[in-house]
Design a protein around this motif. Structure first.
Motif: not given
Length: 100
Positions: A16-44
């Protein structure tokens, strides 16, 4: 009413920390919104997976975007107990093991 302590801080950054929330956003942007385990775009909803299963290792190279279902499957496989399949050592040392 007293809030329960956040036990996740013992495992690493509080989710719930701001640090974790920032990391989550950075991972989302880097991985272009795609699941790195199955390759499909994440819609939710999405999870950020620790590749090495160590929640204290929050280096960006250890984090990847995952669908909640893909993340659950990966985590279950990683936690599956191992059993020895052979009493003979394998080449390079160690014993042969397989997931049960």
């Amino acid at each position: 009413m007293v809030n329960a302590p956040d036990t996740r801080t013992e495992r690493g950054i509080s989710y719930s920390s701001p640090v974790w929330k920032r990391l989550r956003r950075q991972v989302w942007v880097r991985d272009a919104g795609a699941c790195q385990l199955c390759g499909k775009v994440i819609a939710g909803l999405f999870h950020v997976d620790h590749k090495d299963e160590d929640p204290k290792n929050n280096d960006m190279s250890n984090l990847q975007l995952a669908h909640p279902a893909c993340h659950s499957v990966k985590t279950a496989k990683a936690r599956k107990p191992q059993r020895c399949t052979s009493a003979t050592p394998k080449a390079g040392g160690g014993l042969n093991v397989q997931a049960v």
